[in-house]
Design an enzyme around this catalytic site. Structure first.
Site, mmCIF file in Angstrom:
data_model
loop_
_atom_site.group_PDB
_atom_site.id
_atom_site.type_symbol
_atom_site.label_atom_id
_atom_site.label_comp_id
_atom_site.label_asym_id
_atom_site.label_seq_id
_atom_site.Cartn_x
_atom_site.Cartn_y
_atom_site.Cartn_z
ATOM 1 N N ASP A 47 0.832 -1.204 0.000
ATOM 2 C CA ASP A 47 0.000 0.000 0.000
ATOM 3 C C ASP A 47 0.873 1.263 0.000
ATOM 4 O O ASP A 47 2.071 1.215 0.336
ATOM 5 C CB ASP A 47 -0.883 -0.019 1.257
ATOM 6 C CG ASP A 47 -2.229 0.662 1.052
ATOM 7 O OD1 ASP A 47 -2.356 1.470 0.119
ATOM 8 O OD2 ASP A 47 -3.145 0.391 1.859
ATOM 9 N N ASP A 82 -10.659 1.738 -3.803
ATOM 10 C CA ASP A 82 -11.234 1.395 -2.502
ATOM 11 C C ASP A 82 -12.750 1.350 -2.578
ATOM 12 O O ASP A 82 -13.410 1.055 -1.582
ATOM 13 C CB ASP A 82 -10.805 2.408 -1.440
ATOM 14 C CG ASP A 82 -9.473 2.015 -0.816
ATOM 15 O OD1 ASP A 82 -9.027 0.880 -1.042
ATOM 16 O OD2 ASP A 82 -8.885 2.853 -0.105
HETATM 17 C C1 DGJ Z 1 -5.903 1.699 1.816
HETATM 18 C C2 DGJ Z 1 -6.193 0.535 0.923
HETATM 19 O O1 DGJ Z 1 -6.618 0.977 -0.326
HETATM 20 C C3 DGJ Z 1 -7.223 -0.351 1.592
HETATM 21 O O2 DGJ Z 1 -7.591 -1.406 0.743
HETATM 22 C C4 DGJ Z 1 -6.671 -0.860 2.886
HETATM 23 O O3 DGJ Z 1 -5.594 -1.713 2.636
HETATM 24 C C5 DGJ Z 1 -6.255 0.303 3.776
HETATM 25 N N1 DGJ Z 1 -5.396 1.211 3.093
HETATM 26 C C6 DGJ Z 1 -5.574 -0.190 5.012
HETATM 27 O O4 DGJ Z 1 -5.091 0.840 5.764
#
Ligand code: DGJ
Length: 711
Positions: free
Chosen positions: A450, A514
């Site tokens: 991430d 997301d």
């Molecule tokens: C942002 C990501 O896009 C999510 O899928 C998740 O992993 C969160 N961060 C976790 O903090």
């Protein structure tokens, strides 16, 4: 100016013809449709046919757009290279040598001894007819050379009268906007230190608004995961130029004598077959890469929306068991497993397991996941650090920031996290060794990598640091993969803020967004798929209502949307009732049956009239079968739905078309098209493409999955 010689590059329906002048860099005479075999006489004639007089009231220049256009070419657009030496402008006069030439690749070295510059350029037509263009500039003179930019451009005809650019935001990545082609120079920048949800992504020049299946389109994408600049020059004396390059800050690329700067690769796709043709060139090229995933893409369960930071061993073990029962093949533990990570204010940078939450470490969970026959995945955010972490307390000097921005003034903070200066060798080694130990000890098969914060005021050793940081991140990923063969890595960046071909040179898939709201996903995935083939696009079934939008959607629709990518769940499957469990189990089996086709075929999108309709298919390379999704994102405009044309099949073969109702039933109005009685029909590929099938009046947010198989 007289032409010395020509180079013709040809592959997969594309020709690129370059003219080498007596002095200077070669100019592109043609980039587009394959022109066939061209002998010296043809090339001389083409050269004459495309030469031009000096336009009235303009400079007496050669009027050809060289690969790196400059003032001296009579070019009033944005220069291809802008550099200064000791604050003084540099105006190169190149002498060019061909280093290597084949039917698909040309490598050049251009020198200007007076300016102390060497330019190395590589231009190639890759699989699928995708054009790859790289430049490298070296300082061979005395003193420092400051490179403000070095960008790749190719000319497109003036007939390209429309410009499509992308923007977006969190949970709504990659939104296109088409405008008439603006006059002069148009520049789109990203300054977020990652692509960003609003990244320029792809710039499209087209004749009219681009269509899916027909019309000429010229596209450019930059394989770089940080600051970029996309550019279009529609100046009146030249062909229009489209291009892209890295955006560097003043002083960021300062070359001492003997040093050089290499641009990220710019990818150019021309198509006469609309956006599907552009996507096909990118997909074909991506799939031909040696590192392209070759094993079936596993069905994933990612725990983020199931538990967030609330890690509890027995609950997560129960979730793993349920996932395995349903048919999941890769179980990924998301954020929240390392020390102090009970929320997003602490912990980043300390990549060890939090014993207060996982007293026996993660070995029992990883062991269970493996025993259940699944792969084990773990979330990291390796480029980031919280001030509340052992790492930041021990090494505040490892932050990639100007001292004035720590702690962040309000405008600069995000999730109270900072960026770790990976170009610092010790910081790099710290993260690498902690991650490597976990990969080894837990047998980690997959990393969700991430990157949640924009880089702001990124300073490395007193100089702008985004360029070095990006290269260091690539190096770290490459090193971990080299040290742990078989390890797969997903690029996630608050969803889809880092999905470019630069990061994908090192990773195996992206998390597209997301948003697990399938209505939003229909379009996010559609535009992500303009560049990336579906097997690289993570697309998971989430709960209803969606956490990011509150929108409630039927499970069959969520499943149909997930099947358009690399499928999985972002859902607490323990909350599913019996009916839902049966449906997701059927989905898992269907995904496994169809993924061979879905992840190797040609993506097709018929142009439809109704703005509420989204139709997408994948046709097997041998055209023996295809799967189409028909989805609505709102209510249809007309009382009678339009006919559904299914393109891409073999016109001479007959196909049985049937609904795959394993995804669950769709709902529609009272009109029931005759071909749906009995659930299937048999027609030729020609009839399916040209006459089509009458669609039912689908209700809003409904999806059909149709499977065509040759009989
Ligand atoms: C942002 C990501 O896009 C999510 O899928 C998740 O992993 C969160 N961060 C976790 O903090």
């Amino acid at each position: 100016m007289n032409t010395r010689s020509w180079t013709v590059l040809r592959r997969d329906g594309v020709s690129l013809v370059l003219a080498h002048p007596e002095a200077g860099l070669p100019a592109v005479l043609h980039w587009g449709a394959d022109l066939g075999d061209l002998g010296p006489d043809d090339l001389a004639a083409l050269d004459r046919a495309t030469s031009r007089q000096t336009a009235p009231g303009t400079l007496d220049a050669a009027w050809r757009l060289p690969l790196v256009p400059q003032d001296a070419d009579g070019w009033s657009g944005r220069p291809g290279l802008l550099a200064t030496r000791d604050g003084r402008p540099v105006f190169p006069r190149w002498t060019t040598e061909v280093e290597h030439e084949s039917g698909t690749e040309l490598r050049l070295t251009a020198t200007d001894a007076d300016s102390g510059l060497v330019l190395r350029t590589a231009i190639a037509i890759g699989a699928g007819g995708l054009v790859l263009l790289d430049h490298e500039v070296a300082n061979t003179g005395g003193g420092d050379l400051d490179v403000a930019w070095l960008e790749a451009t190719l000319p497109v005809p003036k007939a390209a009268d429309s410009l499509t650019q992308f923007a977006g935001r969190w949970t709504r990545e990659k939104s296109p906007l088409t405008t008439p082609m603006p006059r002069g120079t148009t520049v789109r920048e990203s300054r977020r230190g990652r692509g960003g949800h609003d990244a320029p992504w792809v710039t499209l020049a087209s004749k009219g608004t681009p269509r899916n299946r027909d019309g000429a389109v010229w596209a450019v994408h930059l394989g770089w995961s940080a600051d970029v600049r996309h550019r279009v020059d529609r100046v009146n004396e030249h062909l229009t130029a489209i291009g892209a390059g890295e955006l560097v800050r003043p002083g960021e690329i300062r070359l001492a004598a003997g040093e050089s700067y290499r641009t990220p690769t710019a990818y150019f796709a021309w198509s006469a077959a609309g956006l599907d043709g552009v996507a096909d060139r990118f997909h074909t090229w991506m799939r031909a890469r040696p590192q392209h995933p070759s094993t079936p893409r596993p069905l994933v369960l990612n725990t983020w929306e199931a538990v967030y930071f609330d890690h509890d061993r027995s609950r997560l073990e129960a979730l793993a068991r349920k996932a395995a029962e349903v048919g999941v093949e890769r179980f990924v533990l998301d954020d929240g497993w390392f020390p102090a990570r009970r929320d997003d204010t602490a912990g980043l940078g300390d990549w060890t397991v939090d014993r207060s939450v996982w007293p026996d470490g993660l070995e029992p969970l990883a062991g269970l996941v493996h025993d259940l026959g699944m792969q084990f995945g773990l979330w990291f955010e390796p480029e980031m650090v919280n001030l509340d972490s052992d790492l930041a307390r021990a090494h505040p000097e490892w932050l990639l920031a100007s001292p004035a921005s720590v702690p962040s003034p309000a405008g600069l903070s995000f999730r109270t996290q900072y960026v770790l200066d990976l170009a610092n060798h010790d910081a790099f080694e710290h993260v690498r060794s902690q991650m490597s130990a976990l990969v080894r000890d837990l047998g980690i098969d997959f990393i969700k990598w991430d990157h949640n914060r924009d880089l702001v005021e990124a300073v490395h050793e007193g100089r702008p640091g985004t360029h070095e940081q990006t290269l260091a991140a690539y190096r770290l990923i490459a090193r971990l993969k080299a040290d742990h063969p078989g390890l797969e890595i997903e690029s996630c960046s608050s969803g889809g803020a880092r999905t470019d071909l630069g990061i994908l040179a090192h990773t195996d898939r992206v998390w597209a967004s997301d948003s697990n709201d399938p209505v939003e996903r229909q379009d996010i995935q559609r535009w992500t798929e303009l560049v990336l083939p579906p097997e690289l696009i993570g697309a998971h079934v989430g709960p209803s209502p969606a956490h990011s939008s509150g929108r409630a959607t039927p499970l069959p629709y969520r499943i149909a949307t997930s099947l358009q990518g690399s499928s999985g769940f972002e859902w607490d499957l323990l909350s599913c009732n019996e009916e839902e469990t049966a449906q997701v189990t059927a989905f898992a089996a269907l995904y496994k049956e169809l993924r061979g086709l879905l992840h190797s075929g040609t993506v097709v999108r018929p142009d439809v009239l109704d703005p509420a309709l989204r139709v997408r298919g994948v046709v097997a390379p041998d055209r023996s079968e295809a799967v189409f999704t028909v989805a609505t994102v709102a209510s249809l405009e007309d009382a009678l739905a339009e006919r559904l044309c299914l393109p891409g099949l073999d016109p001479e073969r007959r196909y049985r078309v049937r609904m795959r109702d394993e995804i669950g039933a769709a709902r529609w109005g009272w009109v029931h098209p005759g071909w749906l009685d009995g659930g299937e029909t048999v027609l030729s590929g020609r009839v399916l493409a040209e006459a089509g099938l009458q669609l039912p009046v689908l209700w809003p947010v409904q999806a059909l999955l149709l499977h065509a198989t040759a009989v």
